[in-house]
Scaffold this active site. Structure first.
Site, PDB file in Angstrom:
ATOM      1  N   THR A 153     -42.119  20.741 -57.109  1.00  0.00           N
ATOM      2  CA  THR A 153     -43.239  21.487 -56.538  1.00  0.00           C
ATOM      3  C   THR A 153     -43.978  22.169 -57.685  1.00  0.00           C
ATOM      4  O   THR A 153     -43.414  22.370 -58.756  1.00  0.00           O
ATOM      5  CB  THR A 153     -42.732  22.569 -55.569  1.00  0.00           C
ATOM      6  OG1 THR A 153     -41.840  23.415 -56.301  1.00  0.00           O
ATOM      7  CG2 THR A 153     -41.999  21.961 -54.397  1.00  0.00           C
ATOM      8  N   GLU A 173     -43.206  18.548 -50.410  1.00  0.00           N
ATOM      9  CA  GLU A 173     -42.005  18.453 -49.574  1.00  0.00           C
ATOM     10  C   GLU A 173     -42.188  17.540 -48.355  1.00  0.00           C
ATOM     11  O   GLU A 173     -41.232  17.192 -47.684  1.00  0.00           O
ATOM     12  CB  GLU A 173     -41.629  19.846 -49.047  1.00  0.00           C
ATOM     13  CG  GLU A 173     -41.099  20.816 -50.076  1.00  0.00           C
ATOM     14  CD  GLU A 173     -42.195  21.609 -50.780  1.00  0.00           C
ATOM     15  OE1 GLU A 173     -43.341  21.119 -50.861  1.00  0.00           O
ATOM     16  OE2 GLU A 173     -41.903  22.713 -51.257  1.00  0.00           O
ATOM     17  N   LYS A 188     -52.848  42.122 -44.918  1.00  0.00           N
ATOM     18  CA  LYS A 188     -52.410  42.946 -43.788  1.00  0.00           C
ATOM     19  C   LYS A 188     -53.171  44.269 -43.830  1.00  0.00           C
ATOM     20  O   LYS A 188     -52.871  45.147 -44.632  1.00  0.00           O
ATOM     21  CB  LYS A 188     -50.908  43.190 -43.851  1.00  0.00           C
ATOM     22  CG  LYS A 188     -50.405  43.911 -42.612  1.00  0.00           C
ATOM     23  CD  LYS A 188     -49.142  43.277 -42.094  1.00  0.00           C
ATOM     24  CE  LYS A 188     -48.901  43.645 -40.649  1.00  0.00           C
ATOM     25  NZ  LYS A 188     -47.528  43.476 -40.248  1.00  0.00           N
ATOM     26  N   TRP A 247     -53.650  41.134 -39.193  1.00  0.00           N
ATOM     27  CA  TRP A 247     -53.702  40.099 -40.225  1.00  0.00           C
ATOM     28  C   TRP A 247     -55.134  39.612 -40.421  1.00  0.00           C
ATOM     29  O   TRP A 247     -55.841  39.337 -39.457  1.00  0.00           O
ATOM     30  CB  TRP A 247     -52.844  38.896 -39.826  1.00  0.00           C
ATOM     31  CG  TRP A 247     -51.375  39.182 -39.795  1.00  0.00           C
ATOM     32  CD1 TRP A 247     -50.578  39.218 -38.688  1.00  0.00           C
ATOM     33  CD2 TRP A 247     -50.528  39.466 -40.899  1.00  0.00           C
ATOM     34  NE1 TRP A 247     -49.292  39.504 -39.050  1.00  0.00           N
ATOM     35  CE2 TRP A 247     -49.226  39.652 -40.407  1.00  0.00           C
ATOM     36  CE3 TRP A 247     -50.743  39.566 -42.283  1.00  0.00           C
ATOM     37  CZ2 TRP A 247     -48.146  39.947 -41.229  1.00  0.00           C
ATOM     38  CZ3 TRP A 247     -49.672  39.851 -43.103  1.00  0.00           C
ATOM     39  CH2 TRP A 247     -48.386  40.047 -42.578  1.00  0.00           C
TER      40      TRP A 247
END
Ligand code: AMP
Length: 540
Positions: free
Chosen positions: A183, A329, A439, A444
């Site tokens: 990754t 992934e 936040k 959010w």
């Protein structure tokens, strides 16, 4: 009756694909742009023969099943030969990301225990930076630019000649490892994902589906996404499987070079991250009549969010963006943003709103969204949660690290770290990365929605929104923008442009003009660097 079928147990593995190109598509071209910009042309028969010679040479050199063979290469014919030849020995192709720091590359080589390195001559300076920290049994150098080959290395062409195209494949189980990618390591050390022959074959099949990228024998495919990034999104394997012509851009990834290549080879499908297309958009807008690309060219775009304006602009040039979502992934292709049949009569604006979503998961890929308390959220287009995913080409663990609970759910789904809503039609819409959400006052705010809306401004080239600590609201959004030359945009200009799209509490409290937004090795905004830059920011 027995529960067993009468079907043969036939492995889904790479040797079949390598044999197939020689049998059915021997004359199909593979074109590579070389470092000096000349075009190298070969065909699938030669690729097949040379891949088998490579497999044989590697076997003669002592490479055994399960050994890792690393590549440090751009996108070109020799890398394709490694893609095919290395796994057909039963060994594992480990593509090294040449944009990582030498320290990270050395870490990855040692972590994977790579035995042999195959490196482009033009990348020898990078190899020299890791040389003292790693140990390979052999270093093979691909002569692309005619650079001098060091004495302790072998010329790739000489190495191929130690093998024979009359190579007998070893027994390969479809679940054996085929390749590995690390990754890009936006947080912590890079992690290894190991693909199997089966996952690669099934992933290729899924990219060939009409309701996916629809890659077929009539296509001319240019992966701009590097072959060291999540297997160039699987495009080389899919192209080989269906016999599509491949046009590989080598190290020349600037807008002009790519547009020249698209025109010259009449490319029908290309793929890359949004930054590539942003640059191409600017080039096209500057000289709208300069290039004539293939009619209805498709461009798979993913790796980061794509502003709606990009879809609209490219449509005017008869170049169609297809949104693709996934990660190293997940094969990497996991979902695709195509309109469903019942959406064809919607208005143009409504259709764009759907096309900017990350779309439907591919067949056999399953997704769910889970909130912070571990509760599965409804598909109502409102409630959001982390996407968890499973399927035949989704990793179930990380190489040597297993299944850490922050990466996998207790029941084995991969936790993607991407936050999304899913609408009643099943369309995924990413709202953020878990770590990038803002936040503010307990609510959010999606940094992705904000930056996409800002990037729709005609004078904004790039925009990244980050959360910055705030004494009253906990966090507030700050937008860093790159603007066109000679233009200056104030916070109010940006607010005026996006005001009708968001609740007023979402508008960024600061808009900072920067010359460049730091990017990761794979072209994504590196928000952790931006966050460092604005740490301790004093709000007005
Ligand atoms: P990588 O493993 O480098 O391919 O990065 C995967 C990550 O890129 C995903 O987890 C997403 O955060 C992001 N990503 C990939 N495709 C998209 C997309 N179409 N829209 C927004 N973000 C994306």
């Amino acid at each position: 009756m027995s529960t067993k079928s009468t079907m043969m147990d036939f492995p889904l593995s790479l040797p079949h694909m390598l044999e197939r190109i020689g049998l059915y598509f021997p004359t199909v071209q593979v074109v590579s742009r070389m470092p000096d910009k000349s075009l190298h042309r070969t065909n699938y028969l030669e690729i097949q023969q040379r891949s088998k010679k490579l497999a044989s040479a590697l076997t003669n050199a002592g490479i055994k099943k399960g050994d890792c063979v690393a590549t440090l290469m751009w996108n070109h014919y020799a890398h394709l030969e490694c893609y095919m030849g290395v796994p057909c020995t039963g060994a594992v192709l480990h593509t090294l990301n040449l944009r990582l720091s030498p320290d990270d590359i050395a870490y990855i080589v040692n972590h994977a225990e790579d035995k042999i390195l195959i490196v482009d001559d033009v990348l020898l300076p990078l190899y020299n930076q890791i040389k003292d920290k790693v140990s390979f049994d052999k270093v093979v150098v691909v002569p692309l630019a005619g650079e001098a080959i060091p004495e302790d290395c072998v010329n790739y062409e000489d190495f191929l000649n130690t093998g024979s195209a009359d190579f007998t494949y070893p027994d390969i189980d479809e679940n054996d490892a085929l390749g590995m990618c690390y990754t890009s390591g936006t947080t912590g050390r890079p992690k290894g994902v190991v693909y199997s022959h089966r996952s690669t074959v099934l992933h290729s099949m899924s990219e060939a589906l009409d309701s996916s990228l629809a890659i077929n024998q009539h296509d001319v495919v240019t992966p701009v996404v590097p072959m060291f990034h999540a297997n160039a999104w699987g495009l080389p394997y899919t192209s080989v499987m269906v016999g599509a012509k491949l046009v590989l851009p080598g190290p020349h990834l600037d807008a002009e070079s790519l547009m020249d290549l698209y025109e010259q080879e009449q490319v029908t499908l290309s793929a890359g991250v949004p930054t590539i297309w942003m640059a191409i958009k600017q080039a096209l807008e500057a000289e709208p009549k300069r290039w004539k690309t293939a009619p209805n060219m498709r461009m798979a775009v993913g790796g980061a969010a794509i502003p709606e304006s990009l879809f609209r602009v490219f449509d005017t040039f008869d170049m169609k963006i297809i949104q693709a979502w996934g990660m190293t992934e997940t094969g990497p292709l996991a979902s695709i943003g195509l309109l469903k049949n019942n959406m064809m009569d919607l208005s143009e604006d409504e259709q764009y709103q759907i096309r900017v979503k990350q779309g439907l998961p591919l067949p056999f890929v399953e997704v769910r969204i889970i909130d912070d308390d571990g509760v599965e959220q409804p598909w109502d287009g409102v409630e959001q949660g982390e996407i968890q995913i499973r399927g035949p080409w989704i990793t179930g663990s990380y190489h040597k690290e297993g299944r850490q609970p922050d990466k996998f759910s207790a029941d084995g789904w991969l936790r993607t770290g991407d936050v999304a809503i899913i609408d009643p039609e099943g369309f995924i819409k990413l709202t953020d990365r878990t770590k990038d959400l803002v936040k503010s006052g307990g609510e959010w705010i999606s940094s992705v929605d904000l930056e996409n809306a800002i990037m729709d401004h005609p004078d904004v080239i790039e925009a990244a929104v980050i959360a910055v600590a705030h004494p009253k609201w906990d966090e507030r959004p700050l937008a860093a923008i790159v603007v066109k030359e000679g233009v200056s945009l104030s916070k109010e200009d940006i607010h005026d442009f996006i005001r009708d799209k968001f609740h007023k509490t979402w508008l960024p409290d600061a808009v900072e003009t920067v010359t460049d937004i730091p990017k990761t090795s794979t072209g994504k905004f590196m928000k952790k660097e931006l966050r460092k830059l604005y740490e301790g920011w004093i709000w007005e």
